[in-house]
Write a protein that holds these residues in place. Structure first.
Motif, mmCIF file in Angstrom:
data_model
loop_
_atom_site.group_PDB
_atom_site.id
_atom_site.type_symbol
_atom_site.label_atom_id
_atom_site.label_comp_id
_atom_site.label_asym_id
_atom_site.label_seq_id
_atom_site.Cartn_x
_atom_site.Cartn_y
_atom_site.Cartn_z
ATOM 1 N N ALA A 172 0.830 -1.205 0.000
ATOM 2 C CA ALA A 172 0.000 0.000 0.000
ATOM 3 C C ALA A 172 0.866 1.257 0.000
ATOM 4 N N LYS A 173 1.962 1.254 0.770
ATOM 5 C CA LYS A 173 2.866 2.410 0.813
ATOM 6 C C LYS A 173 3.544 2.596 -0.533
ATOM 7 N N GLU A 174 4.017 1.522 -1.146
ATOM 8 C CA GLU A 174 4.651 1.618 -2.462
ATOM 9 C C GLU A 174 3.668 2.155 -3.499
ATOM 10 N N LYS A 175 2.421 1.698 -3.448
ATOM 11 C CA LYS A 175 1.404 2.166 -4.383
ATOM 12 C C LYS A 175 1.132 3.653 -4.164
ATOM 13 N N ALA A 176 1.024 4.071 -2.892
ATOM 14 C CA ALA A 176 0.791 5.479 -2.586
ATOM 15 C C ALA A 176 1.961 6.332 -3.060
ATOM 16 N N ASP A 177 3.187 5.869 -2.853
ATOM 17 C CA ASP A 177 4.365 6.597 -3.321
ATOM 18 C C ASP A 177 4.361 6.711 -4.843
ATOM 19 N N TRP A 178 4.033 5.624 -5.516
ATOM 20 C CA TRP A 178 3.992 5.613 -6.974
ATOM 21 C C TRP A 178 2.934 6.587 -7.486
ATOM 22 N N LEU A 179 1.739 6.550 -6.853
ATOM 23 C CA LEU A 179 0.671 7.470 -7.255
ATOM 24 C C LEU A 179 1.075 8.922 -7.009
ATOM 25 N N ALA A 180 1.757 9.195 -5.900
ATOM 26 C CA ALA A 180 2.211 10.553 -5.599
ATOM 27 C C ALA A 180 3.231 11.005 -6.636
ATOM 28 N N ARG A 181 4.175 10.152 -7.013
ATOM 29 C CA ARG A 181 5.170 10.498 -8.033
ATOM 30 C C ARG A 181 4.494 10.732 -9.381
ATOM 31 N N ARG A 182 3.535 9.897 -9.697
ATOM 32 C CA ARG A 182 2.806 10.023 -10.968
ATOM 33 C C ARG A 182 2.025 11.346 -11.002
ATOM 34 N N LYS A 183 1.367 11.656 -9.897
ATOM 35 C CA LYS A 183 0.599 12.896 -9.805
ATOM 36 C C LYS A 183 1.526 14.095 -9.921
ATOM 37 N N GLU A 184 2.681 14.001 -9.246
ATOM 38 C CA GLU A 184 3.671 15.083 -9.299
ATOM 39 C C GLU A 184 4.208 15.257 -10.704
#
Length: 189
Positions: A172-184
Motif C-alpha cells: 500500500a505504501k509503495e502504491k501510494a508513493d507511486w501514485l504521488a510520483r505520478r501525480k507530481e
C-alpha cells in the motif's frame, strides 16, 4: 484418460481448499478453544476424583453414585473432544501427505492424541479396577501437553498474520508513493 486427469485435479483442488481451512486463523482459534475445554474437563475430572470438588447427595451411597456419574459424564465429554482431534489428525495426514511427517510437533501431537484416545476408549468401555483406571488416567493427563500446542497454534497465527500484514502495508505504501510520483509528474508537465 482425461477423466482421470479431471478427477486428480478435483482431488488436488479439494486438498488445496482443505489446506487453507487447516491453516486459517479461524480453524486455529477453534482448535485452541477445544484444547482449553479439554484441559478444563480433565482438571475438573481430577478435582472431582480427589474430592477437591465435592459432590453432595443425601446418602453416602447416592453421593458415590453421583460422583461416578459426574466423572463419567465429564469423561464422555472429553472423549468427544479427543475424537474430534483424532479426525483432525487423520484429515491433516490425508491433506498434507508425506509433508505431515516433516513437522515433529505434528507427529508428537498425533502420537499423544492416538495413545490417549485408545486409553480413553479402553477406560470408557471396559470394566477395570479403580487402581487401573487411576493409573491410566495419569497417562491421559499427557493431553495437558496440548497447552504447549496452544502456544504453538498462537505462534503459527502470529507468524502467518504479521508478515501478511507487513506485506500489505508495504505494498500500500509503495502504491501510494507511486501514485504521488505520478501525480507530481503530471502536475509538472
Amino acid at each position: 484418460m482425461e477423466e482421470g486427469g479431471d478427477l486428480r485435479d478435483g482431488r488436488n483442488s479439494l486438498r488445496m481448499r482443505m489446506k487453507k481451512v487447516f491453516h486459517s486463523p479461524a480453524t486455529h482459534a477453534v482448535i485452541i478453544a477445544l484444547i482449553i475445554i479439554d484441559v478444563l474437563l480433565l482438571l475438573v475430572v481430577l478435582l472431582v476424583d480427589i474430592d477437591v470438588i465435592e459432590v453432595h447427595a443425601e446418602t453416602p451411597e447416592e453421593e458415590e453414585e453421583l460422583k461416578l456419574e459426574v466423572e463419567e459424564g465429564l469423561h464422555y465429554a472429553a472423549l468427544t473432544i479427543i475424537s474430534l482431534f483424532v479426525v483432525e489428525v487423520i484429515l491433516k495426514m490425508a491433506v498434507e501427505g508425506k509433508h505431515f511427517f516433516d513437522e515433529k510437533w505434528e507427529i508428537f501431537d498425533a502420537v499423544i492424541i492416538f495413545v490417549t484416545f485408545g486409553l480413553d476408549l479402553a477406560l470408557a468401555f471396559s470394566p477395570v479396577s479403580y487402581v487401573v483406571r487411576d493409573s491410566v488416567s495419569l497417562l491421559i493427563f499427557f493431553r495437558l501437553w496440548r497447552v504447549i500446542k496452544i502456544m504453538a497454534e498462537i505462534q503459527y497465527c502470529v507468524r502467518k498474520e504479521v508478515p501478511e500484514t507487513i506485506d500489505k502495508e508495504k505494498l500500500a505504501k509503495e502504491k501510494a508513493d507511486w501514485l504521488a510520483r505520478r501525480k507530481e509528474a503530471h502536475t509538472n508537465v
